[in-house]
Design an enzyme around this catalytic site. Structure first.
Site, PDB file in Angstrom:
ATOM      1  N   TRP A 100       0.856  -1.184   0.000  1.00  0.00           N
ATOM      2  CA  TRP A 100       0.000   0.000   0.000  1.00  0.00           C
ATOM      3  C   TRP A 100       0.896   1.239   0.000  1.00  0.00           C
ATOM      4  O   TRP A 100       2.058   1.172   0.422  1.00  0.00           O
ATOM      5  CB  TRP A 100      -0.939   0.008   1.216  1.00  0.00           C
ATOM      6  CG  TRP A 100      -0.250  -0.019   2.553  1.00  0.00           C
ATOM      7  CD1 TRP A 100       0.046  -1.136   3.295  1.00  0.00           C
ATOM      8  CD2 TRP A 100       0.228   1.106   3.316  1.00  0.00           C
ATOM      9  NE1 TRP A 100       0.684  -0.773   4.462  1.00  0.00           N
ATOM     10  CE2 TRP A 100       0.810   0.596   4.501  1.00  0.00           C
ATOM     11  CE3 TRP A 100       0.225   2.489   3.123  1.00  0.00           C
ATOM     12  CZ2 TRP A 100       1.377   1.417   5.480  1.00  0.00           C
ATOM     13  CZ3 TRP A 100       0.803   3.303   4.100  1.00  0.00           C
ATOM     14  CH2 TRP A 100       1.363   2.773   5.253  1.00  0.00           C
ATOM     15  N   GLU A 143       7.438   8.000  14.160  1.00  0.00           N
ATOM     16  CA  GLU A 143       7.664   7.373  12.844  1.00  0.00           C
ATOM     17  C   GLU A 143       8.551   8.252  11.968  1.00  0.00           C
ATOM     18  O   GLU A 143       9.386   7.753  11.207  1.00  0.00           O
ATOM     19  CB  GLU A 143       6.327   7.134  12.123  1.00  0.00           C
ATOM     20  CG  GLU A 143       5.412   6.105  12.786  1.00  0.00           C
ATOM     21  CD  GLU A 143       5.849   4.659  12.559  1.00  0.00           C
ATOM     22  OE1 GLU A 143       6.813   4.423  11.807  1.00  0.00           O
ATOM     23  OE2 GLU A 143       5.220   3.768  13.154  1.00  0.00           O
ATOM     24  N   GLU A 181       8.874   1.290   6.319  1.00  0.00           N
ATOM     25  CA  GLU A 181       8.535   2.140   7.462  1.00  0.00           C
ATOM     26  C   GLU A 181       8.283   3.592   7.040  1.00  0.00           C
ATOM     27  O   GLU A 181       7.480   4.296   7.644  1.00  0.00           O
ATOM     28  CB  GLU A 181       9.675   2.104   8.495  1.00  0.00           C
ATOM     29  CG  GLU A 181       9.738   0.841   9.323  1.00  0.00           C
ATOM     30  CD  GLU A 181       8.667   0.798  10.413  1.00  0.00           C
ATOM     31  OE1 GLU A 181       8.132   1.855  10.769  1.00  0.00           O
ATOM     32  OE2 GLU A 181       8.364  -0.301  10.892  1.00  0.00           O
ATOM     33  N   HIS A 184       4.865   5.009   6.894  1.00  0.00           N
ATOM     34  CA  HIS A 184       4.057   5.237   8.105  1.00  0.00           C
ATOM     35  C   HIS A 184       3.995   6.709   8.490  1.00  0.00           C
ATOM     36  O   HIS A 184       2.927   7.281   8.680  1.00  0.00           O
ATOM     37  CB  HIS A 184       4.602   4.406   9.280  1.00  0.00           C
ATOM     38  CG  HIS A 184       4.628   2.935   8.999  1.00  0.00           C
ATOM     39  ND1 HIS A 184       5.221   2.027   9.838  1.00  0.00           N
ATOM     40  CD2 HIS A 184       4.138   2.206   7.951  1.00  0.00           C
ATOM     41  CE1 HIS A 184       5.093   0.807   9.338  1.00  0.00           C
ATOM     42  NE2 HIS A 184       4.447   0.896   8.189  1.00  0.00           N
ATOM     43  N   GLU A 234       8.880  -3.335  17.556  1.00  0.00           N
ATOM     44  CA  GLU A 234       7.879  -3.579  16.509  1.00  0.00           C
ATOM     45  C   GLU A 234       6.569  -4.026  17.154  1.00  0.00           C
ATOM     46  O   GLU A 234       5.492  -3.637  16.715  1.00  0.00           O
ATOM     47  CB  GLU A 234       8.370  -4.636  15.514  1.00  0.00           C
ATOM     48  CG  GLU A 234       9.570  -4.211  14.699  1.00  0.00           C
ATOM     49  CD  GLU A 234       9.291  -3.104  13.681  1.00  0.00           C
ATOM     50  OE1 GLU A 234       8.153  -2.617  13.583  1.00  0.00           O
ATOM     51  OE2 GLU A 234      10.244  -2.709  12.988  1.00  0.00           O
ATOM     52  N   THR A 237       4.900  -0.927  18.712  1.00  0.00           N
ATOM     53  CA  THR A 237       4.222  -0.061  17.732  1.00  0.00           C
ATOM     54  C   THR A 237       2.996  -0.768  17.150  1.00  0.00           C
ATOM     55  O   THR A 237       1.990  -0.117  16.859  1.00  0.00           O
ATOM     56  CB  THR A 237       5.175   0.381  16.596  1.00  0.00           C
ATOM     57  OG1 THR A 237       5.886  -0.758  16.123  1.00  0.00           O
ATOM     58  CG2 THR A 237       6.156   1.432  17.067  1.00  0.00           C
ATOM     59  N   ASP A 266       1.720  -3.704   9.169  1.00  0.00           N
ATOM     60  CA  ASP A 266       3.144  -3.686   8.773  1.00  0.00           C
ATOM     61  C   ASP A 266       4.032  -3.984   9.981  1.00  0.00           C
ATOM     62  O   ASP A 266       4.994  -4.749   9.896  1.00  0.00           O
ATOM     63  CB  ASP A 266       3.563  -2.282   8.289  1.00  0.00           C
ATOM     64  CG  ASP A 266       3.349  -2.078   6.791  1.00  0.00           C
ATOM     65  OD1 ASP A 266       2.733  -2.940   6.147  1.00  0.00           O
ATOM     66  OD2 ASP A 266       3.810  -1.023   6.294  1.00  0.00           O
ATOM     67  N   GLU A 267       3.708  -3.344  11.097  1.00  0.00           N
ATOM     68  CA  GLU A 267       4.534  -3.514  12.308  1.00  0.00           C
ATOM     69  C   GLU A 267       4.540  -4.978  12.734  1.00  0.00           C
ATOM     70  O   GLU A 267       5.550  -5.514  13.169  1.00  0.00           O
ATOM     71  CB  GLU A 267       4.027  -2.635  13.467  1.00  0.00           C
ATOM     72  CG  GLU A 267       3.820  -1.158  13.141  1.00  0.00           C
ATOM     73  CD  GLU A 267       5.086  -0.357  12.868  1.00  0.00           C
ATOM     74  OE1 GLU A 267       6.138  -0.979  12.646  1.00  0.00           O
ATOM     75  OE2 GLU A 267       5.009   0.885  12.860  1.00  0.00           O
ATOM     76  N   HIS A 270       6.886  -6.913  10.630  1.00  0.00           N
ATOM     77  CA  HIS A 270       8.272  -6.637  11.045  1.00  0.00           C
ATOM     78  C   HIS A 270       8.606  -7.344  12.367  1.00  0.00           C
ATOM     79  O   HIS A 270       9.714  -7.843  12.550  1.00  0.00           O
ATOM     80  CB  HIS A 270       8.501  -5.122  11.189  1.00  0.00           C
ATOM     81  CG  HIS A 270       8.348  -4.376   9.893  1.00  0.00           C
ATOM     82  ND1 HIS A 270       8.116  -3.025   9.834  1.00  0.00           N
ATOM     83  CD2 HIS A 270       8.384  -4.810   8.615  1.00  0.00           C
ATOM     84  CE1 HIS A 270       8.028  -2.652   8.551  1.00  0.00           C
ATOM     85  NE2 HIS A 270       8.181  -3.718   7.805  1.00  0.00           N
TER      86      HIS A 270
HETATM   87 FE   LIG Z   1       8.091  -0.580  12.900  1.00  0.00          FE
HETATM   88 FE   LIG Z   2       6.366   2.178  11.809  1.00  0.00          FE
END
Ligand SMILES: [Fe+2]
Ligand SMILES: [Fe+2]
Length: 401
Positions: A100, A143, A181, A184, A234, A237, A266-267, A270
């Site tokens: 995205w 971020e 990242e 974000h 990670e 977050t 996403d976090e 990760h």
């Molecule tokens: Fe992250």
């Molecule tokens: Fe992030």
């Protein structure tokens, strides 16, 4: 807290702090409340600016900075993990074409609907309380300090990107992780700009201050410590963006909920990658890894934006954290939950064949979650005075902490 203040310590030399400032700072330390989920920071306060010394430097850490604590022969462990990382870690990156982008969630300035979409976004934002915005802004600033985190990864011995375009799995991971990242902060920044609810200039200043001051995660160029730190972060977050998503939904802003939820996912990806690296280290070197885990936990995980400053509030990070705690976005309970999760994820209780020191470290981390919870309950039990604090990020409107 044992902190030896040595006037010849490198941090004093590098920051040009006079030894005479130390007693006041030590005093300051003993008065600080035991917020175990925040790094212990010492602040010299506004004096630094008043004295005209380096006005670009916000309040700072004074931990003794330890470097290169991993024995050099262990660098080989990370070199030997190259192939494994390619097959097991790089697979957690998403191809750019499948990712995205911030534009997917924002009004499109190239269309005729742009103005109408901005208007709708602003209407929805009107329903959201100020305290939520303070937390979302703090998350966005965190971020946006991404250059610091890429730098931090590239301080780690044996895995750093030696050239800036290194073809090692570690180098590829770090660049692609950074690139993921980067979306974000970009998305949250554009959303907040369009919302019309915030003081963008104050926010932009805070980002500049934060990147300028860096961070002090105390990972000592040591990839064991570094990957334990990133595993924790990670997940932290993931939890906090997940909670801002939940709250946005409660305020009736489904689009903002989608923004925060998408970042949270996403976090999570990760987190999976970093916890896998540490899992592998436990397999290869259980003793060294459990010692590193205990060491990182003893030092406590400082939040990446712990040096946050807006040019006005010397306690900005504590105040922001106080609002996040009160809203339930990121709390001391979450800290304990993350420790518990990692102890389970890495099956610390089942480790065997450890040295005496290793067994001690094992016992320490296994006993940690209930201990943190007990401390937290005690802190909660103490009657806390509710206070209102002005935040420059929202034009000095007051928010309860
Ligand atoms: Fe992250
Ligand atoms: Fe992030």
């Amino acid at each position: 807290m044992a902190l030896k203040l040595n006037p010849n310590a490198p941090f004093l030399r590098s920051h040009n702090l006079s030894p005479s400032a130390l007693p006041a700072m030590a005093n300051n330390l003993s008065l600080r409340s035991p917020k175990f989920f925040i790094a212990s920071t010492l602040r010299s306060g506004s004096k630094v600016v008043e004295n005209g010394r380096k006005p670009f430097m916000p309040p700072r850490e004074v931990h003794v900075q330890v470097t290169h604590s991993m024995p050099p022969q262990k660098i080989e462990i990370f070199k030997s993990m190259e192939q494994w990382a390619e097959e097991n870690i790089l697979v957690h990156l998403k191809p750019v074409e499948k990712c995205w982008q911030p534009q997917d969630f924002l009004p499109d300035p190239a269309t005729d609907e742009f103005e109408e979409q901005v208007k709708e976004l602003r209407e929805r934002a009107k329903e959201i309380p100020d305290d939520y915005f303070v937390v979302l802004i703090g998350d966005m600033i965190t971020e946006e300090a991404l250059p610091t985190y890429q730098t931090m990864l590239n301080t780690l011995d044996g895995v750093r990107d030696e050239t800036g375009a290194s073809l090692t799995s570690w180098g590829i991971w770090t660049r692609a992780w950074t690139a993921e990242e980067n979306r974000h902060g970009d998305l949250l920044n554009k959303y907040l700009y369009l919302s019309g609810r915030v003081d963008m200039k104050q926010i932009e200043k805070s980002i500049q201050y934060l990147i300028g001051s860096g961070m002090d995660p105390r990972t000592e160029n040591n990839p064991y410590l570094g990957f334990i730190y990133t595993s924790f972060q990670e997940r932290a977050t993931f939890i906090s963006h997940g909670n801002t998503a939940r709250l946005a939904k409660e305020y009736g802003d489904l689009k903002l909920a989608q923004i925060c939820g998408t970042i949270a996912s996403d976090e999570k990806r990760h987190e999976t990658a970093y916890t896998k690296i540490v899992e592998k280290l436990f397999e290869i070197d259980p003793d060294g890894t459990v010692l590193a885990f205990a060491d990182m936990m003893k030092k406590k995980i400082s939040m990446p934006a712990h040096l946050m400053y807006d040019g006005k509030d010397d306690n900005l990070f504590e105040n922001f954290s106080g609002v996040a705690q009160r809203l339930g976005v990121y709390t001391a309970k979450d800290y304990a939950d993350i420790v518990e999760f990692l102890v389970g994820r890495w099956r610390i209780e089942e480790l065997s064949g450890l040295s005496g020191e290793g067994r001690k470290a094992q016992d320490y981390v296994c006993g940690l979650p209930p201990r943190i919870r007990k401390l937290e309950e005690r802190a909660q039990g103490r009657a806390k005075e509710a206070r209102s604090i002005p935040f420059s990020w929202i034009h000095d409107r007051q928010v309860m902490i």
